[in-house]
Enzyme design. Structure first.
Site, mmCIF file in Angstrom:
data_model
loop_
_atom_site.group_PDB
_atom_site.id
_atom_site.type_symbol
_atom_site.label_atom_id
_atom_site.label_comp_id
_atom_site.label_asym_id
_atom_site.label_seq_id
_atom_site.Cartn_x
_atom_site.Cartn_y
_atom_site.Cartn_z
ATOM 1 N N GLU A 252 0.835 -1.206 0.000
ATOM 2 C CA GLU A 252 0.000 0.000 0.000
ATOM 3 C C GLU A 252 0.868 1.254 0.000
ATOM 4 O O GLU A 252 1.870 1.329 0.706
ATOM 5 C CB GLU A 252 -0.871 -0.038 1.259
ATOM 6 C CG GLU A 252 -1.631 1.217 1.574
ATOM 7 C CD GLU A 252 -2.233 1.176 2.971
ATOM 8 O OE1 GLU A 252 -3.185 1.951 3.196
ATOM 9 O OE2 GLU A 252 -1.767 0.397 3.826
ATOM 10 N N LYS A 309 -9.278 2.116 -2.584
ATOM 11 C CA LYS A 309 -9.756 1.619 -1.291
ATOM 12 C C LYS A 309 -11.150 2.156 -1.001
ATOM 13 O O LYS A 309 -11.421 3.352 -1.119
ATOM 14 C CB LYS A 309 -8.780 2.048 -0.189
ATOM 15 C CG LYS A 309 -9.090 1.422 1.167
ATOM 16 C CD LYS A 309 -8.022 1.784 2.192
ATOM 17 C CE LYS A 309 -8.293 1.090 3.519
ATOM 18 N NZ LYS A 309 -7.305 1.459 4.546
ATOM 19 N N CYS A 358 -5.109 -2.638 3.007
ATOM 20 C CA CYS A 358 -4.992 -2.544 4.463
ATOM 21 C C CYS A 358 -6.139 -3.291 5.148
ATOM 22 O O CYS A 358 -6.377 -4.450 4.854
ATOM 23 C CB CYS A 358 -4.904 -1.085 4.903
ATOM 24 S SG CYS A 358 -4.286 -0.882 6.592
#
Length: 490
Positions: A252, A309, A358
């Site tokens: 990420e 995300k 994440c």
């Protein structure tokens, strides 16, 4: 007070049940101890016990948040510790309410009803913590069972169903202590041995994939340092160029500069490397006007692809109303981001990769649509940067969440992280390869893609978590009605 202290210590034992120890039995013993302490307690006292247990469990299990706030956010040590404590107290309030409710509903009930009420109330607290205020189900009790007999229930019931079964097993030990043998043996058999009578594999192989998982190991205090960004990006390019897999996956935000602001020569270098094999690069997409999205951007391959995300982290990626002052104190770069818009998989080498960035892998209900149908993902991918939180406990906990998703959906899971845990899991949630934490390297792995749907994936896509909420209601509403009638009769 002695019982509250005992509940606090049992909460600490509960934390020890999660990764890296994988002591699933400790989770059940800790919960059984809490149930024993709360047995026959009035509602207020039971609520205090639930609060103490939750405080011990969640403050010890989330202590690493202190690192991000104090070491990197430069918040004074005491204030950061207080913030962690307040968060733990807030999350523990779910369990305080659950135990208070269980004590109130259980008055005058037989052992069978008491066991059902206890399990339903525990499940209610877990579901509420996972749902309300955006959800923060970190180390929910079911995650302790990525190993042990309850893991076999994952493709049927998912993590929150396992949480309820674990609570049932815990209360069974209390029943056994009170010599309710028949009830204890029946519930223990249901929880521990039921799934072994049923088929295990609901998915089939789609062939193998060779993947290169990068772990740059850039310290968090250097990640956004303007004087070091160019050197870090050069080292990243060298890792990409040396990778040997059919696809290269970075962590990420491994390129801390939004891709629109990367130097043209560097982008050309990535394009050249991606001619040999596709690259999924962690970066930010967007601009100062429209905002930025934490993303994975594809270089090479047969399709233009990016994934943004969708489930953002409070205080780190979006700022809850009224907390701008607190977040600005920490000086987190790009602290109020845009959400991604789609869930498509990335096709490479005959496989379909479903990215998760994440802590998105805590929310299987968010991406379950990618697990069903003819275009379902065959491999799950997580990219993370946990350098904010150190290397102790947090990396293993996050790896355990990926293990649970692998079990629930029977998919292999590959993880590329900045400092750990970079790893590969098979569709049974077993770790097949892992890089040592806090080291720079490339993990070359081969995983077997899988297609097909588990029962959990099918009902979760159709109804979300509603069946679990309904199961809780089917226990607690009749119990509340019976309690009301008993009160009126008296």
């Amino acid at each position: 007070m002695p019982k509250a202290l005992a509940a606090l210590l049992l909460g600490l034992l509960h934390t020890a049940a999660f990764a890296p120890t994988y002591a699933w039995w400790a989770q059940i013993l800790a919960l059984a101890g809490l149930a024993w302490l709360a047995l026959d307690a009035p509602p207020r006292r039971a609520a205090v016990l639930g609060l103490s247990f939750g405080l011990g469990w969640l403050s010890s299990g989330l202590w690493w948040l202190h690192i991000s706030m104090h070491q990197f956010g430069h918040i004074p040590w005491l204030l950061a510790a207080l913030a962690v404590l307040l968060l733990a107290l807030f999350l523990a309030s779910y369990y305080a309410a659950a135990l208070g409710l269980a004590a109130w509903l259980s008055r005058g009930s037989g052992w069978g009803w008491r066991m059902a009420i206890w399990s339903a109330c525990w499940a209610l607290a877990e579901l509420a913590r996972a749902t309300f205020f955006g959800g923060f189900p970190w180390i929910a009790s079911g995650y302790a069972h990525t190993a042990g007999p309850l893991a076999a229930w994952a493709p049927w019931l998912g993590v929150y169903g396992i949480s309820a079964l674990a609570a049932l097993m815990a209360f069974s030990l209390v029943a056994a202590g009170k010599k309710q043998w028949r009830l204890a043996v029946l519930s223990l058999n249901l929880a521990a041995f039921g799934p072994f009578l049923l088929p295990h594999d609901f998915t089939v192989s789609t062939g193998s994939l060779n993947a290169s998982l990068l772990q740059p190991n850039v310290p968090q205090d250097q990640k956004f340092d303007q004087a070091l960004i160019d050197a870090n990006l050069d080292q990243l390019a060298q890792q990409i160029e040396a990778a040997r897999g059919q696809v290269v996956i970075t962590p990420e935000s491994v390129a801390p500069v939004p891709v629109a602001y990367l130097q043209g020569e560097y982008v050309q270098r990535l394009d050249a490397a991606a001619r040999q094999r596709p690259l999924l690069l962690g970066t930010f997409l967007g601009d100062d006007t429209s905002g930025f999205t934490n993303s994975l951007l594809a270089f090479g391959g047969d399709q233009a692809y990016d994934y943004g995300k969708r489930h953002l982290l409070p205080f780190g990626e979006f700022i809850p109303y009224g907390f701008h002052w607190f977040v600005k104190l920490m000086g987190i770069p790009m602290d109020d981001q845009m959400r991604g818009q789609h869930q498509q998989a990335f096709a490479v080498a005959g496989q379909r990769l479903r990215p998760l960035i994440c802590y998105e892998d805590l929310f299987g209900e968010d991406f379950v649509a990618s697990m069903n149908g003819p275009d379902a993902a065959t491999v799950l991918v997580n990219v993370s940067n946990l350098a904010w939180f150190g290397t102790r406990m947090v990396q293993d906990q996050h790896l355990q969440f990926s293990q649970m998703r692998a079990l629930e959906f029977q998919r292999p899971f590959i993880r590329a992280t900045n400092t750990g845990a970079t790893a590969a899991l098979n569709h049974r949630g077993e770790v097949t390869a892992r890089l040592a934490p806090a080291t720079r390297g490339v993990l070359e792995v081969t995983v077997e893609g899988r297609s097909g749907s588990t029962p959990y994936a099918r009902w979760l896509q159709a109804w979300g978590l509603a069946p679990l909420w309904a199961a809780v209601a089917l226990v607690l509403l009749p119990a509340a009605w019976a309690r009301r009638r008993a009160k009126l009769a008296s």
